[in-house]
Scaffold this motif. Sequence first.
Motif, PDB file in Angstrom:
ATOM      1  N   MET A  21       0.832  -1.199   0.000  1.00 44.38           N
ATOM      2  CA  MET A  21       0.000   0.000   0.000  1.00 44.38           C
ATOM      3  C   MET A  21       0.870   1.252   0.000  1.00 44.38           C
ATOM      4  SD  MET A  21      -3.213  -0.846  -0.105  1.00 44.38           S
ATOM      5  CE  MET A  21      -3.828   0.793   0.209  1.00 44.38           C
ATOM      6  N   THR A  22       1.961   1.218   0.736  1.00 43.14           N
ATOM      7  CA  THR A  22       2.866   2.366   0.801  1.00 43.14           C
ATOM      8  C   THR A  22       3.456   2.664  -0.574  1.00 43.14           C
ATOM      9  OG1 THR A  22       3.423   1.818   3.097  1.00 43.14           O
ATOM     10  CG2 THR A  22       4.929   3.283   1.915  1.00 43.14           C
ATOM     11  N   ILE A  23       3.829   1.617  -1.299  1.00 41.41           N
ATOM     12  CA  ILE A  23       4.350   1.807  -2.656  1.00 41.41           C
ATOM     13  C   ILE A  23       3.299   2.482  -3.538  1.00 41.41           C
ATOM     14  CG2 ILE A  23       5.176   0.631  -4.726  1.00 41.41           C
ATOM     15  CD1 ILE A  23       6.251  -1.586  -2.885  1.00 41.41           C
ATOM     16  N   CYS A  24       2.084   1.986  -3.470  1.00 39.27           N
ATOM     17  CA  CYS A  24       1.026   2.469  -4.371  1.00 39.27           C
ATOM     18  C   CYS A  24       0.542   3.871  -4.004  1.00 39.27           C
ATOM     19  CB  CYS A  24      -0.150   1.497  -4.362  1.00 39.27           C
ATOM     20  SG  CYS A  24       0.241  -0.107  -5.090  1.00 39.27           S
ATOM     21  N   TYR A  25       0.631   4.247  -2.723  1.00 39.31           N
ATOM     22  CA  TYR A  25       0.142   5.562  -2.322  1.00 39.31           C
ATOM     23  C   TYR A  25       1.069   6.682  -2.745  1.00 39.31           C
ATOM     24  CZ  TYR A  25      -4.091   4.565   0.305  1.00 39.31           C
ATOM     25  OH  TYR A  25      -5.372   4.237   0.646  1.00 39.31           O
ATOM     26  N   GLY A  26       2.272   6.352  -3.214  1.00 43.67           N
ATOM     27  CA  GLY A  26       3.175   7.406  -3.645  1.00 43.67           C
ATOM     28  C   GLY A  26       3.190   7.637  -5.138  1.00 43.67           C
ATOM     29  N   VAL A  27       2.299   6.960  -5.878  1.00 42.67           N
ATOM     30  CA  VAL A  27       2.413   6.998  -7.345  1.00 42.67           C
ATOM     31  C   VAL A  27       1.795   8.243  -7.966  1.00 42.67           C
ATOM     32  CG1 VAL A  27       2.451   4.484  -7.463  1.00 42.67           C
ATOM     33  CG2 VAL A  27       0.276   5.687  -7.749  1.00 42.67           C
ATOM     34  N   THR A  28       0.797   8.830  -7.332  1.00 40.11           N
ATOM     35  CA  THR A  28       0.076   9.942  -7.951  1.00 40.11           C
ATOM     36  C   THR A  28       1.001  11.116  -8.255  1.00 40.11           C
ATOM     37  OG1 THR A  28      -1.955   9.317  -6.790  1.00 40.11           O
ATOM     38  CG2 THR A  28      -1.866  11.527  -7.722  1.00 40.11           C
ATOM     39  N   SER A  29       1.855  11.457  -7.308  1.00 43.66           N
ATOM     40  CA  SER A  29       2.752  12.593  -7.524  1.00 43.66           C
ATOM     41  C   SER A  29       3.707  12.326  -8.680  1.00 43.66           C
ATOM     42  CB  SER A  29       3.542  12.897  -6.248  1.00 43.66           C
ATOM     43  OG  SER A  29       4.267  11.758  -5.821  1.00 43.66           O
ATOM     44  N   THR A  30       4.083  11.063  -8.895  1.00 41.09           N
ATOM     45  CA  THR A  30       4.977  10.743 -10.013  1.00 41.09           C
ATOM     46  C   THR A  30       4.259  10.891 -11.345  1.00 41.09           C
ATOM     47  OG1 THR A  30       6.273   9.225  -8.655  1.00 41.09           O
ATOM     48  CG2 THR A  30       6.448   8.976 -11.034  1.00 41.09           C
ATOM     49  N   THR A  31       3.039  10.381 -11.446  1.00 41.97           N
ATOM     50  CA  THR A  31       2.302  10.514 -12.712  1.00 41.97           C
ATOM     51  C   THR A  31       2.108  11.972 -13.078  1.00 41.97           C
ATOM     52  OG1 THR A  31       0.160  10.382 -11.570  1.00 41.97           O
ATOM     53  CG2 THR A  31       1.077   8.326 -12.416  1.00 41.97           C
TER      54      THR A  31
ATOM     55  N   VAL B 222      13.824   8.651  -8.296  1.00 42.32           N
ATOM     56  CA  VAL B 222      13.240   9.436  -7.198  1.00 42.32           C
ATOM     57  C   VAL B 222      12.021   8.726  -6.630  1.00 42.32           C
ATOM     58  CG1 VAL B 222      12.082  11.600  -6.616  1.00 42.32           C
ATOM     59  CG2 VAL B 222      14.156  11.626  -8.001  1.00 42.32           C
ATOM     60  N   THR B 223      11.184   8.154  -7.490  1.00 40.57           N
ATOM     61  CA  THR B 223      10.024   7.396  -7.016  1.00 40.57           C
ATOM     62  C   THR B 223      10.459   6.209  -6.167  1.00 40.57           C
ATOM     63  OG1 THR B 223       8.743   8.017  -8.970  1.00 40.57           O
ATOM     64  CG2 THR B 223       7.969   6.107  -7.723  1.00 40.57           C
ATOM     65  N   THR B 224      11.500   5.521  -6.599  1.00 42.83           N
ATOM     66  CA  THR B 224      12.012   4.373  -5.855  1.00 42.83           C
ATOM     67  C   THR B 224      12.547   4.798  -4.493  1.00 42.83           C
ATOM     68  OG1 THR B 224      12.584   3.200  -7.899  1.00 42.83           O
ATOM     69  CG2 THR B 224      13.699   2.493  -5.886  1.00 42.83           C
ATOM     70  N   LEU B 225      13.351   5.856  -4.451  1.00 48.45           N
ATOM     71  CA  LEU B 225      13.916   6.323  -3.183  1.00 48.45           C
ATOM     72  C   LEU B 225      12.818   6.786  -2.232  1.00 48.45           C
ATOM     73  CD1 LEU B 225      17.024   8.324  -4.476  1.00 48.45           C
ATOM     74  CD2 LEU B 225      16.988   6.054  -3.420  1.00 48.45           C
ATOM     75  N   ARG B 226      11.847   7.529  -2.762  1.00 55.80           N
ATOM     76  CA  ARG B 226      10.749   8.007  -1.924  1.00 55.80           C
ATOM     77  C   ARG B 226       9.954   6.835  -1.361  1.00 55.80           C
ATOM     78  NH1 ARG B 226       7.898  11.490  -5.387  1.00 55.80           N
ATOM     79  NH2 ARG B 226       6.733   9.687  -6.122  1.00 55.80           N
ATOM     80  N   SER B 227       9.699   5.827  -2.189  1.00 54.48           N
ATOM     81  CA  SER B 227       8.938   4.664  -1.730  1.00 54.48           C
ATOM     82  C   SER B 227       9.706   3.884  -0.667  1.00 54.48           C
ATOM     83  CB  SER B 227       8.612   3.749  -2.918  1.00 54.48           C
ATOM     84  OG  SER B 227       7.768   4.398  -3.847  1.00 54.48           O
ATOM     85  N   LEU B 228      10.997   3.688  -0.879  1.00 55.70           N
ATOM     86  CA  LEU B 228      11.798   2.930   0.090  1.00 55.70           C
ATOM     87  C   LEU B 228      11.887   3.666   1.426  1.00 55.70           C
ATOM     88  CD1 LEU B 228      14.693   1.599  -2.181  1.00 55.70           C
ATOM     89  CD2 LEU B 228      12.722   0.329  -1.300  1.00 55.70           C
ATOM     90  N   LEU B 229      11.983   4.995   1.388  1.00 55.68           N
ATOM     91  CA  LEU B 229      11.992   5.777   2.623  1.00 55.68           C
ATOM     92  C   LEU B 229      10.666   5.635   3.360  1.00 55.68           C
ATOM     93  CD1 LEU B 229      13.254   7.842   4.545  1.00 55.68           C
ATOM     94  CD2 LEU B 229      12.410   9.656   3.025  1.00 55.68           C
ATOM     95  N   ALA B 230       9.559   5.746   2.629  1.00 56.00           N
ATOM     96  CA  ALA B 230       8.239   5.602   3.250  1.00 56.00           C
ATOM     97  C   ALA B 230       8.053   4.200   3.814  1.00 56.00           C
ATOM     98  CB  ALA B 230       7.152   5.918   2.223  1.00 56.00           C
ATOM     99  N   ILE B 231       8.532   3.177   3.100  1.00 56.35           N
ATOM    100  CA  ILE B 231       8.425   1.796   3.582  1.00 56.35           C
ATOM    101  C   ILE B 231       9.211   1.628   4.878  1.00 56.35           C
ATOM    102  CG2 ILE B 231       9.151  -0.580   3.097  1.00 56.35           C
ATOM    103  CD1 ILE B 231       8.459   0.018   0.138  1.00 56.35           C
TER     104      ILE B 231
END
Length: 249
Positions: A64-74, A106-115
């Motif tokens: 869920m954490t991975i998926c919740y960060g996708v909107t800003s990337t799109t 950047v999406t990967t780093l942001r997701s890993l930090l949130a995870i």
Amino acid sequence: MKTLSDSTTMVRRNVRHAVRNPVAVINALLLPVFLIFLMVYVLGDGFDVGVNYIDYATPGLVIMTICYGVTSTTIAVNADMTTGFINRLRVMDVSRAAVLNAHVIVTTLRSLLAIAVVVGIAFLMGFAPQAGPGEWLGAIGVVVLAVAAVAWLTVAFGLAAKTPESAGVIAVPLMLLPFLSSAFVPAERMGPGVAQFAEYQPFSAVIEALRGFLAGTPSTGAAVAAVAWCLAIAVVSYGWARATFTKRV
């Protein structure tokens, strides 16, 4: 080397933009944190899954954490394509691949930090994995593959959208898909049709692989299915993104 140097420059640019965007921070971090408290403290007692619920739910919360960060990337990808940024690059000696690479990094780093934050909170709430060093490496590998796959899919969504507004909407189904998986309840407890969908969709494979690794009882079948899904999504999304980007540039 040219692509690597340009990618580094673009990563710094995207990091600055992400830090200045409070919506990105909320979607990537605060919403997953809210969700973990909701699922464990509000709804968790209603689910009998045979183990401590926080142990069961944490793999799903990671997805869920991975998926919740996708909107800003799109939105960021689409804004680059529609607000003139790409037009400026046409007259500059800049690698076109660097633009997409930077968004994925950047999406990967942001997701890993949130995870990391979500898993840390899960530990404070009683999360007690039984994984050894090998299982932890396996779990981390699956998470990194899942993040990379979703990152490329998100970039492809952003390129396919016509406007930044539609880019924000196009990612919503991806954010909701983990709810129709084994993230919070076993798939076999769901209704007819939904149970079969939940059992065989990609996120369930990734979640079950993570669950096995963290419990110290990894399943070869689940791990192979998770890796296969992640690689397939990443390869198809990468091809789609490159083809769309090339057509539009």
